[in-house]
Scaffold this motif. Structure first.
Motif, mmCIF file in Angstrom:
data_model
loop_
_atom_site.group_PDB
_atom_site.id
_atom_site.type_symbol
_atom_site.label_atom_id
_atom_site.label_comp_id
_atom_site.label_asym_id
_atom_site.label_seq_id
_atom_site.Cartn_x
_atom_site.Cartn_y
_atom_site.Cartn_z
ATOM 1 N N GLU A 111 0.833 -1.196 0.000
ATOM 2 C CA GLU A 111 0.000 0.000 0.000
ATOM 3 C C GLU A 111 0.869 1.248 0.000
ATOM 4 O OE1 GLU A 111 -2.719 -0.114 3.235
ATOM 5 O OE2 GLU A 111 -3.946 -1.702 2.367
ATOM 6 N N ILE A 112 0.667 2.091 -0.993
ATOM 7 C CA ILE A 112 1.386 3.357 -1.095
ATOM 8 C C ILE A 112 0.374 4.454 -1.372
ATOM 9 C CG2 ILE A 112 3.173 4.637 -2.343
ATOM 10 C CD1 ILE A 112 4.492 1.989 -3.015
ATOM 11 N N PHE A 113 0.392 5.500 -0.518
ATOM 12 C CA PHE A 113 -0.564 6.607 -0.631
ATOM 13 C C PHE A 113 -2.014 6.115 -0.624
ATOM 14 C CE2 PHE A 113 3.224 8.172 -3.056
ATOM 15 C CZ PHE A 113 3.663 9.067 -2.078
ATOM 16 N N GLY A 114 -2.261 5.083 0.195
ATOM 17 C CA GLY A 114 -3.618 4.583 0.354
ATOM 18 C C GLY A 114 -4.099 3.670 -0.752
ATOM 19 N N ILE A 115 -3.266 3.436 -1.755
ATOM 20 C CA ILE A 115 -3.639 2.561 -2.865
ATOM 21 C C ILE A 115 -2.923 1.224 -2.702
ATOM 22 C CG2 ILE A 115 -3.615 2.240 -5.366
ATOM 23 C CD1 ILE A 115 -3.640 5.275 -5.645
ATOM 24 N N GLY A 116 -3.694 0.159 -2.617
ATOM 25 C CA GLY A 116 -3.117 -1.165 -2.398
ATOM 26 C C GLY A 116 -3.045 -1.978 -3.676
ATOM 27 N N PHE A 117 -2.048 -2.833 -3.740
ATOM 28 C CA PHE A 117 -1.883 -3.727 -4.887
ATOM 29 C C PHE A 117 -1.354 -5.058 -4.394
ATOM 30 C CE2 PHE A 117 0.310 -5.511 -8.602
ATOM 31 C CZ PHE A 117 -0.714 -5.438 -9.532
ATOM 32 N N GLN A 118 -1.807 -6.142 -5.020
ATOM 33 C CA GLN A 118 -1.408 -7.483 -4.627
ATOM 34 C C GLN A 118 -0.400 -8.025 -5.642
ATOM 35 O OE1 GLN A 118 -4.789 -9.848 -3.679
ATOM 36 N NE2 GLN A 118 -3.616 -11.612 -2.993
ATOM 37 N N PRO A 119 0.881 -8.098 -5.278
ATOM 38 C CA PRO A 119 1.916 -8.539 -6.224
ATOM 39 C C PRO A 119 1.691 -9.943 -6.791
ATOM 40 C CG PRO A 119 2.916 -7.520 -4.306
ATOM 41 C CD PRO A 119 1.468 -7.682 -3.998
ATOM 42 N N SER A 120 1.030 -10.811 -6.032
ATOM 43 C CA SER A 120 0.812 -12.176 -6.515
ATOM 44 C C SER A 120 -0.103 -12.208 -7.733
ATOM 45 C CB SER A 120 0.231 -13.059 -5.401
ATOM 46 O OG SER A 120 -0.985 -12.525 -4.918
ATOM 47 N N GLU A 121 -0.980 -11.206 -7.878
ATOM 48 C CA GLU A 121 -1.819 -11.121 -9.077
ATOM 49 C C GLU A 121 -0.977 -10.743 -10.289
ATOM 50 O OE1 GLU A 121 -4.819 -12.093 -9.398
ATOM 51 O OE2 GLU A 121 -5.269 -12.426 -7.284
ATOM 52 N N LEU A 122 -0.030 -9.846 -10.087
ATOM 53 C CA LEU A 122 0.907 -9.514 -11.156
ATOM 54 C C LEU A 122 1.767 -10.720 -11.499
ATOM 55 C CD1 LEU A 122 2.242 -7.409 -13.031
ATOM 56 C CD2 LEU A 122 3.753 -6.805 -11.124
ATOM 57 N N ALA A 123 2.083 -11.525 -10.475
ATOM 58 C CA ALA A 123 2.930 -12.707 -10.688
ATOM 59 C C ALA A 123 2.284 -13.696 -11.656
ATOM 60 C CB ALA A 123 3.224 -13.387 -9.352
#
Length: 377
Positions: A111-123
């Motif tokens: 989470e950066i600046f309130g925006i979250g991302f799941q790296p495993s989906e990119l994986a």
């Protein structure tokens, strides 16, 4: 796969159009179902807005990708894999809790600046792209073990191992399986897969035995444990109650009772049960049928892709949707031990929705390029 058929640019465009319609239908229905499932929560509106923002971003990326020559993704395979590996390391580090907090007992998000991302989906996307690129480059070499299969084992294995500590065994399995599916499509020997499959099965069993909570789930699922705690069996019991309550035609949209603090994650990990309760057996069949149609269109596009890279990439992107959907449905119907997997297009989760829609855009691009002959690799 068989040699790609050369078609006129306007031929068989119906597949790409229907693929886009299917993706849009599943996304819109998913947002409506998510809102109905989460509306009783204080954060229900925020969850819906989050999903809408993910859908908007995903549609923009899909539109761009669909108009872009899919070959432009080819040189991005290695950089994307490296970026993915770096992102997967962040949740493992002990000093990164500020940007990778613990949620529901797991560290799967950045989470950066309130925006979250799941790296495993990119994986999942990165491993499909990379495997398709390298398999097309190697050609017949993929039939050898040392120079053909080993590089794929190393990269997919490292990526899967980095996902495991989140903890996220099911996604680690999917990453390895997607690489294997693309490699098998490229012509790798069945004997190699039998050996790897046996080794992978032992590894999964060992990983299950290594973690007490996984072992409890597995034993309860197989009926090998007495007095399974509510903590282990509660979710799937409530999921089955939801399916049973839906009967043939369901209780009606938004009228489901299991979401009222009975079924945890009714808007995400168990959204298929919510569909079963509100739309009944008919609704379950329709949604399952739409996913089957999606996979059929995706594989038709792969079969007629203008080059091996397009074939392998289309197969991998299609398998990513199909395999994840199958695992989600199986868990909600107690056909496999409980694990957290999103239902593509439908479960709450911006990362999954964005990456899935991006994959749809690339599939459409491959479909649009079928009338143009390319080289073999």
């Amino acid at each position: 796969m068989s040699s790609p058929a050369i078609q006129h640019p306007g031929d068989a465009r119906w597949e790409t159009r229907l693929l886009a319609v299917l993706a849009a239908t599943l996304t819109v229905f998913g947002i409506a179902t998510l809102y109905a499932a989460a509306s009783f929560q204080r954060s229900g509106f925020a969850l819906t807005l989050s999903q809408l923002s993910g859908a908007a971003a995903g549609v923009v990326l899909a539109a761009i990708a669909s108009r872009m020559d899919y070959q432009r993704w080819r040189p991005l395979a290695w950089p994307l894999v490296i970026l993915t590996l770096v992102l997967l390391v962040i949740p493992i580090l002990p000093f990164t809790h500020a940007i990778s907090p613990v949620k529901n007992g797991a560290r799967r998000w950045i989470e950066i600046f309130g925006i979250g991302f799941q790296p495993s989906e990119l994986a999942k996307f990165a491993i499909v792209l990379w495997t398709a690129m390298l398999a097309a480059k190697k050609g017949e070499t993929v039939r050898t073990f040392k120079k053909g299969v080993t590089p794929f084992i190393v990269v997919a294995g490292v990526m899967a191992l980095l996902v495991l500590p989140e903890p996220n065994l099911s996604t680690a399995i999917i990453i390895a399986a997607l690489s294997g599916i693309v490699l098998f499509t490229a012509g790798a020997k069945i004997g190699h897969f039998l050996v790897l499959g046996i080794g992978a099965a032992f590894a999964v069993v060992w990983l299950i035995m290594l973690e007490p909570y996984r072992l409890r789930r597995a034993k309860c699922f197989l009926g090998l444990a007495d007095g399974c705690s509510e903590e282990v069996t509660y979710q799937v019991k409530q999921s089955l109650i939801g399916f049973g309550s839906g009967r043939v035609f369901g209780v009606g949209f938004g009228q489901g009772q299991q979401k009222l603090n009975y079924l945890p994650y009714a808007h995400s990990d168990f959204i298929f049960s919510t569909i079963g309760e509100e739309w009944g057996f008919v609704g379950v069949l329709v949604i399952a049928g739409l996913f089957l149609l999606f996979c059929w269109f995706g594989l038709r596009i792969a079969r007629t892709a203008p080059d091996p890279f397009g074939q392998y990439l289309a197969v991998g992107l299609t398998a990513s949707v199909g395999l994840t959907a199958l695992m989600h449905m199986a868990v909600t119907m107690k056909l496999m031990p409980t694990t957290g997997q999103s239902l593509p297009f439908m479960s709450h989760g911006r990362s999954n929705l964005i990456m899935t829609l991006l994959g749809v855009g690339i599939l459409i691009s491959i479909g649009r390029m079928r009338g143009r002959a390319r080289g073999s690799g």
